[in-house]
Motif scaffolding. Structure first.
Motif, short mmCIF file in Angstrom:
data_model
loop_
_atom_site.label_atom_id
_atom_site.label_comp_id
_atom_site.label_asym_id
_atom_site.label_seq_id
_atom_site.Cartn_x
_atom_site.Cartn_y
_atom_site.Cartn_z
N ILE A 89 0.86 -1.18 0.00
CA ILE A 89 0.00 0.00 0.00
C ILE A 89 0.89 1.23 0.00
CG2 ILE A 89 -1.67 1.34 1.37
CD1 ILE A 89 -2.90 -1.13 0.20
N ILE A 90 0.54 2.20 -0.79
CA ILE A 90 1.26 3.47 -0.69
C ILE A 90 0.27 4.57 -0.35
CG2 ILE A 90 1.16 3.94 -3.19
CD1 ILE A 90 4.02 5.26 -2.71
N ALA A 91 0.65 5.38 0.60
CA ALA A 91 -0.16 6.55 0.94
C ALA A 91 0.73 7.76 0.72
CB ALA A 91 -0.61 6.48 2.39
N ASN A 92 0.15 8.81 0.22
CA ASN A 92 0.93 10.02 0.01
C ASN A 92 0.41 11.13 0.89
OD1 ASN A 92 2.84 9.72 -2.47
ND2 ASN A 92 0.98 8.61 -2.97
N ASP A 93 1.34 12.02 1.24
CA ASP A 93 0.91 13.29 1.79
C ASP A 93 0.87 14.25 0.62
OD1 ASP A 93 0.67 12.58 4.51
OD2 ASP A 93 2.84 12.51 4.67
N ASN A 94 -0.21 15.01 0.53
CA ASN A 94 -0.43 15.82 -0.67
C ASN A 94 -0.40 17.31 -0.38
OD1 ASN A 94 -1.39 13.57 -2.61
ND2 ASN A 94 -2.58 13.28 -0.75
N LEU A 95 0.20 18.05 -1.33
CA LEU A 95 0.18 19.50 -1.26
C LEU A 95 -1.17 19.98 -1.76
CD1 LEU A 95 3.67 20.05 -2.90
CD2 LEU A 95 3.14 20.33 -0.47
N MET A 96 -1.81 20.86 -0.99
CA MET A 96 -3.10 21.40 -1.41
C MET A 96 -3.15 22.88 -1.07
SD MET A 96 -5.96 18.76 -0.07
CE MET A 96 -5.20 18.52 1.51
N ILE A 97 -3.82 23.65 -1.92
CA ILE A 97 -4.02 25.06 -1.62
C ILE A 97 -5.43 25.20 -1.05
CG2 ILE A 97 -4.01 27.40 -2.54
CD1 ILE A 97 -2.35 26.40 -4.88
N PRO A 98 -5.56 25.67 0.19
CA PRO A 98 -6.91 25.84 0.75
C PRO A 98 -7.68 26.89 -0.05
CG PRO A 98 -5.20 26.19 2.41
CD PRO A 98 -4.51 26.10 1.11
N VAL A 99 -9.00 26.76 -0.10
CA VAL A 99 -9.82 27.76 -0.82
C VAL A 99 -9.63 29.16 -0.26
CG1 VAL A 99 -11.74 26.54 -1.82
CG2 VAL A 99 -11.75 27.02 0.62
N THR A 100 -9.15 29.23 0.97
CA THR A 100 -9.05 30.53 1.62
C THR A 100 -7.79 31.29 1.21
OG1 THR A 100 -7.96 29.43 3.46
CG2 THR A 100 -10.33 29.76 3.63
N ALA A 101 -6.89 30.64 0.46
CA ALA A 101 -5.65 31.32 0.06
C ALA A 101 -5.94 32.39 -0.98
CB ALA A 101 -4.66 30.31 -0.50
N THR A 102 -5.13 33.46 -0.97
CA THR A 102 -5.35 34.55 -1.93
C THR A 102 -4.16 34.73 -2.88
OG1 THR A 102 -4.52 36.06 -0.27
CG2 THR A 102 -6.91 35.88 -0.44
N ASN A 103 -3.06 34.02 -2.57
CA ASN A 103 -1.84 34.21 -3.37
C ASN A 103 -1.52 32.95 -4.16
OD1 ASN A 103 -1.50 32.78 -1.07
ND2 ASN A 103 0.51 33.61 -0.57
N ASN A 104 -2.56 32.36 -4.79
CA ASN A 104 -2.40 31.06 -5.44
C ASN A 104 -1.25 31.00 -6.43
OD1 ASN A 104 -4.86 31.27 -4.16
ND2 ASN A 104 -5.80 29.70 -5.45
N ALA A 105 -1.01 32.08 -7.16
CA ALA A 105 0.05 32.05 -8.17
C ALA A 105 1.40 31.80 -7.50
CB ALA A 105 0.07 33.37 -8.94
N ALA A 106 1.65 32.47 -6.38
CA ALA A 106 2.91 32.28 -5.66
C ALA A 106 3.02 30.86 -5.13
CB ALA A 106 3.02 33.29 -4.53
N VAL A 107 1.91 30.34 -4.60
CA VAL A 107 1.93 28.98 -4.06
C VAL A 107 2.21 27.98 -5.17
CG1 VAL A 107 0.70 27.31 -2.65
CG2 VAL A 107 0.19 29.71 -2.38
N GLU A 108 1.59 28.20 -6.32
CA GLU A 108 1.81 27.28 -7.43
C GLU A 108 3.26 27.31 -7.89
OE1 GLU A 108 -1.24 28.17 -10.32
OE2 GLU A 108 -2.81 27.26 -9.06
N LYS A 109 3.87 28.49 -7.82
CA LYS A 109 5.29 28.59 -8.16
C LYS A 109 6.11 27.70 -7.22
CE LYS A 109 6.29 33.01 -10.26
NZ LYS A 109 6.54 34.41 -9.97
N LEU A 110 5.73 27.74 -5.94
CA LEU A 110 6.46 26.94 -4.94
C LEU A 110 6.28 25.44 -5.23
CD1 LEU A 110 8.07 26.92 -2.24
CD2 LEU A 110 5.88 26.76 -1.07
#
Lengths: 406, 295
Positions: A307-328
Motif C-alpha cells: 500500500i502506498i499513501a501520500n501526503d499531498n500539497l493542497m491550496i486551501p480555498v481561503t488562500a489569496t496568493n495562489n500564483a505564488a503557491v503554485e510557483k512553490l
C-alpha cells in the motif's frame, strides 16, 4: 529567510516531534506536546519573521515580497543544521522573491484539520496557503470543497509526477492536490527470529509468529494489505461486505493471539526490544531500523502487493496568493530539487527524473528501493480508495472494534 | 466553640457583615471552575445527544438520549474491564503502599525525607515515559521475564508485555505515590502515646496494629484508594501502551471515538456514563468507609 520551526532546539524538538507524531500516543498528550512546540514555534517564528522582513527590505527593491505560509509534517524537508535553514527554501526565495514561512504544524491529520473547519466552511483565512495532508484527509478536503483548483498551466512541472499517482480516485487528473512524499506500508521482520523472512501476509500471520505480530493502527495501511491478501483491490470500488471480510480476517488473527497489538510508530521500539518479531510497518521507519541494526531487521512488500499513501500539497480555498503557491509547488516538482529533498527525508519520491538527479550526488542512495521503487514494485503498490463519510465511520468503527477500542 | 468565647459584639459584626468580600475571594476559583469545568461539561452534555449529519465531524442536535444506552451496551466489555483493572491496581497499590508508608512513618529514622523524595521521584519523569519504560522492564530482554523464566514461574513461551498483567502493574505503579502519601500522612499523625497505651494494656504488636494503628490510618487509606481508583478507572495510556486488543479499557474507547472514528456524541455519552458510574461507586464507598476524618 524562513520561519522554520525546526531551527531552534533541534534535538529536543525532534524528540518531542517523534513523540508527537507517534500514533499510539494518546491525543491528549500529543496536544500537550504540540502546544509546547507551537509556543516555541511562535517564539522562533518571531525571530525568523523579523529577519525575513529585514532581508526582504534589502533585496527586493521596494516591491512587496509575496509570502507563502506552508504547513507541513515534522522532519519532512531538507534542513541544514549548521545554518538552521532549509536550503531548498532559501534557493527558492532568492530565485523568485517569494518568502516562505514554513511551519511544521501538522502532527496528526484530524487534529490539524479540526480547528480549521469553521474557517474553511465560512471561507475565512486559515493561516496557511499550502497544507500537506495524507490521502484520505486530502480526499475529505476535496469532497468538502475546501481546496482550490490549480490554475491551468500554473504548475508546468506537474508533468513530472510519476504515472502511478496521476489519477487517484479522490482527485483524477490531479487538479487540486499533488503528492509531496509517499509512504509504503509492507511487512517488516526480525531476521534473527524469522530467518526465512516474510514473503506474504500469509507468512506474517503464520502460527509460528503467535503473539509476536503487531499491525499498524492506520486503518488504510493494515486493511489495505489484508484486503489485497484476500484478493480484493483496495484501490477499486470494493463493497462493504468485502471490507468486512477483511475485518473478520484480522479479527481472527487477534482472537487466535497471533496479533498482539494494533499500534502506531512505537512498533519500531517493540521490534528493537525483541517483544515483537514481525509487523505491518512503514518503509521510512524500516529504512531507519535496517540502516542502524546491521541487517537485524528487514522490510518488503508482501507478494500480494503493498500500500502506498501520500501526503499531498493542497491550496486551501481561503488562500489569496495562489500564483505564488503554485510557483512553490512547481519548484519542488523540479527533479533536481525533488532529489535533494528525497535524499534528506528518505520517503518515496513522487517526481519522475529525481532518481537520475540524485545519482549525480549520491549514486548509492539513488538505487534505494525505499525512495525510488522499481517499476515492478510500483506496479504492486495500491492507493486505498476514497471513502464516503458513511463508509469512513462504519469501517473505522469496525477496525477500532478489532483493536479493542469500540 | 471558639466563636462563643469571643466577645459577642464581634460575632454579630461578622454575621451582619453582608459585604461581597468573601465572594470576591471565591471569584477566581469559581471563575476557574466555570471556565474549565462547567462550560466543558455543558458542551459535552449537549454533544452527547447529537447525531451525525451525514458528513464526517458534523453533528446535529436531535436529543437522542438513546446514545447513552447504545454506547454503554457497545462498550460494556471495556467498561467492566476498566473497573476490574482499576480495582486490582488499587488493591496492589494498597498492598505495596501501606507497608511502605508504615516503614517511612515509623521505622525510617534519618532516612525519612530521602524515602519520601524517592516515593515522589517518578513524578519528575513524564507519565508517558514512565509507562513506556514498563514495556522494557517487562520485555523479552528485561530482567523480570528472565528471572521468572529461570525460576519456572512462567513458561518460555509466556510474554509479560502486551498483557492484562502489564496493564494492571502499570496502573498500580503509576498511581502508587497517590496511595502512599495520604497513608503516610495519616500514619505520621498518630500520637505515639496511643501505641504505648495499647502496649500498657497488654496488647501485642499485632493487636496494637489492628486496634489502634489501622483504624487511625483509615482516613489515609480511604483517600489513597480514591486517588488511585478514580484516575485508574479513566486511564487509557497504560492499556494503550502495555496492553493488547483484548485488554482495552473505556478510556481507549472514548479516545478512539473522539479521534479515530470522529464520533463525538458517542464519546461524550460514554464520558458521562463513566463519570456517573465512578460517582455512584465512590458515594457508596464513602458511605461505607466514612469521610468524617478525611479532611
Amino acid at each position: 529567510m524562513t520561519n522554520n520551526s525546526s531551527n531552534s532546539n533541534n534535538t529536543n524538538k525532534d524528540k518531542l516531534n517523534k513523540l508527537a507524531a507517534d500514533n499510539s500516543i494518546p491525543s491528549e498528550i500529543k496536544n500537550l506536546i504540540s502546544k509546547s512546540l507551537s509556543r516555541r514555534t511562535v517564539l522562533a517564528g518571531v525571530g525568523g519573521a523579523g529577519a525575513a522582513v529585514a532581508l526582504a527590505s534589502c533585496s527586493s527593491g521596494g516591491s512587496s515580497a509575496e509570502n507563502v505560509r506552508w504547513a507541513n509534517w515534522t522532519e519532512y524537508l531538507d534542513y541544514d543544521e549548521e545554518t538552521g535553514e532549509n536550503p531548498s527554501l532559501v534557493d527558492f526565495a532568492s530565485a523568485n522573491g517569494i518568502e516562505v514561512s514554513y511551519k511544521e504544524a501538522i502532527l496528526d491529520n484530524d487534529e490539524f484539520t479540526a480547528p480549521l473547519l469553521d474557517k474553511l466552511r465560512s471561507k475565512k483565512d486559515i493561516g496557511y496557503d499550502l497544507v500537506t495532508l495524507t490521502d484520505w484527509m486530502t480526499a475529505r478536503w476535496i469532497r468538502l470543497g475546501y481546496t482550490a483548483t490549480f490554475t491551468e498551466g500554473g504548475i508546468p512541472n506537474k508533468a513530472n509526477l510519476i504515472s502511478s499517482l496521476q489519477n487517484p480516485s479522490f482527485d483524477p487528473g490531479r487538479t487540486q492536490s499533488l503528492p509531496w512524499q509517499g509512504i509504503m506500508a509492507g511487512v517488516g521482520w526480525n531476521t534473527e527470529k524469522i530467518p526465512a523472512g516474510i514473503k506474504s501476509i500469509k507468512d506474517l500471520f503464520s502460527p509460528k509468529n503467535k503473539g509476536k505480530v503487531v499491525v499498524l493502527s492506520e486503518m488504510r495501511d493494515t486493511m489495505g494489505l489484508i484486503l489485497t491478501h484476500l484478493g480484493i483491490d483496495p484501490s477499486k470500488d470494493f463493497t462493504e461486505d468485502q471490507f468486512m471480510q477483511g475485518i473478520d480476517f484480522l479479527d481472527k488473527q487477534v482472537k487466535d493471539g497471533i496479533v498482539i497489538g494494533v499500534r502506531g510508530n512505537e512498533y519500531t521500539q517493540e521490534l528493537r526490544d525483541g517483544n515483537v518479531w514481525a509487523v505491518i510497518g512503514w518503509s521510512g521507519d524500516m529504512f531507519q531500523l535496517k540502516a542502524e541494526s546491521d541487517g537485524k531487521f528487514d522490510f518488503a512488500l508482501p507478494e500480494e502487493g503493498g500500500i502506498i499513501a501520500n501526503d499531498n500539497l493542497m491550496i486551501p480555498v481561503t488562500a489569496t496568493n495562489n500564483a505564488a503557491v503554485e510557483k512553490l509547488i512547481n519548484y519542488y516538482y523540479d527533479p533536481a530539487v525533488a532529489a535533494k529533498v528525497a535524499a534528506f527525508v528518505n520517503y518515496v519520491c513522487p517526481v519522475e527524473g529525481a532518481q537520475a538527479e540524485m545519482a549525480k550526488f549520491d549514486a548509492e542512495l539513488a538505487t534505494s528501493e525505499f525512495i525510488f521503487p522499481t517499476e515492478k514494485t510500483k506496479s504492486q503498490l495500491k492507493i486505498f480508495r476514497a471513502l464516503t463519510a458513511a463508509e469512513e465511520t462504519k469501517f473505522q468503527t469496525a477496525f477500532q472494534s478489532v483493536a479493542g477500542n469500540a | 466553640m471558639a466563636v462563643i468565647s469571643r466577645p459577642s459584639g464581634k460575632v454579630f459584626a461578622l454575621k451582619d457583615n453582608k459585604s461581597a468580600f468573601p465572594y470576591l475571594l471565591l471569584a477566581p476559583g469559581l471563575l476557574w471552575l466555570f471556565m474549565f469545568f462547567i462550560l466543558p461539561i455543558a458542551n459535552l452534555a449537549q454533544m452527547s445527544t447529537k447525531t451525525s449529519s451525514g458528513e464526517t465531524g458534523e453533528f446535529v442536535q436531535s436529543y437522542r438520549f438513546a446514545n447513552f444506552f447504545d454506547s454503554f451496551m457497545d462498550a460494556s466489555g471495556q467498561f467492566a474491564r476498566s473497573f476490574l483493572y482499576a480495582t486490582l491496581a488499587t488493591l496492589i497499590a494498597l498492598a505495596i503502599a501501606y507497608p511502605l508508608a508504615y516503614a517511612i512513618a515509623f521505622k525510617s529514622g534519618k532516612l525519612k525525607n530521602v524515602l519520601l523524595v524517592l516515593v515522589i521521584a517518578p513524578f519528575f519523569v513524564s507519565f508517558l515515559l514512565r509507562t513506556i519504560a514498563w514495556k522494557q522492564i517487562l520485555g523479552e530482554e528485561g530482567a523480570v521475564t528472565a528471572i521468572l523464566r529461570t525460576l519456572h514461574i512462567i513458561s518460555p513461551q509466556t510474554t509479560l508485555t502486551s498483557s492484562a498483567f502489564a496493564v494492571v502493574t502499570g496502573l498500580a505503579y503509576n498511581f502508587l505515590p497517590f496511595m502512599t502519601l495520604p497513608i503516610y500522612a495519616s500514619l505520621e499523625r498518630i500520637d505515639p502515646r496511643t501505641l504505648e497505651a495499647s502496649g500498657d494494656l497488654y496488647a501485642n504488636g499485632f493487636t496494637t496494629f489492628r486496634k489502634v494503628t489501622l483504624p487511625l490510618s483509615m482516613p489515609g487509606v480511604v483517600a489513597g484508594t480514591l486517588l488511585t481508583f478514580i484516575p485508574a478507572a479513566g486511564d487509557y495510556i497504560n492499556a494503550n501502551i502495555l496492553g493488547n486488543p483484548n485488554t482495552k479499557m473505556l478510556g481507549n474507547v472514548i479516545e478512539a471515538r473522539f479521534f479515530k472514528i470522529v464520533d463525538y456524541p458517542t464519546a461524550a455519552a460514554l464520558s458521562f456514563t463513566l463519570m456517573a458510574a465512578i460517582l455512584i461507586l465512590i458515594t457508596f464507598y464513602i458511605r461505607k468507609a466514612g469521610t468524617e476524618e478525611l479532611v
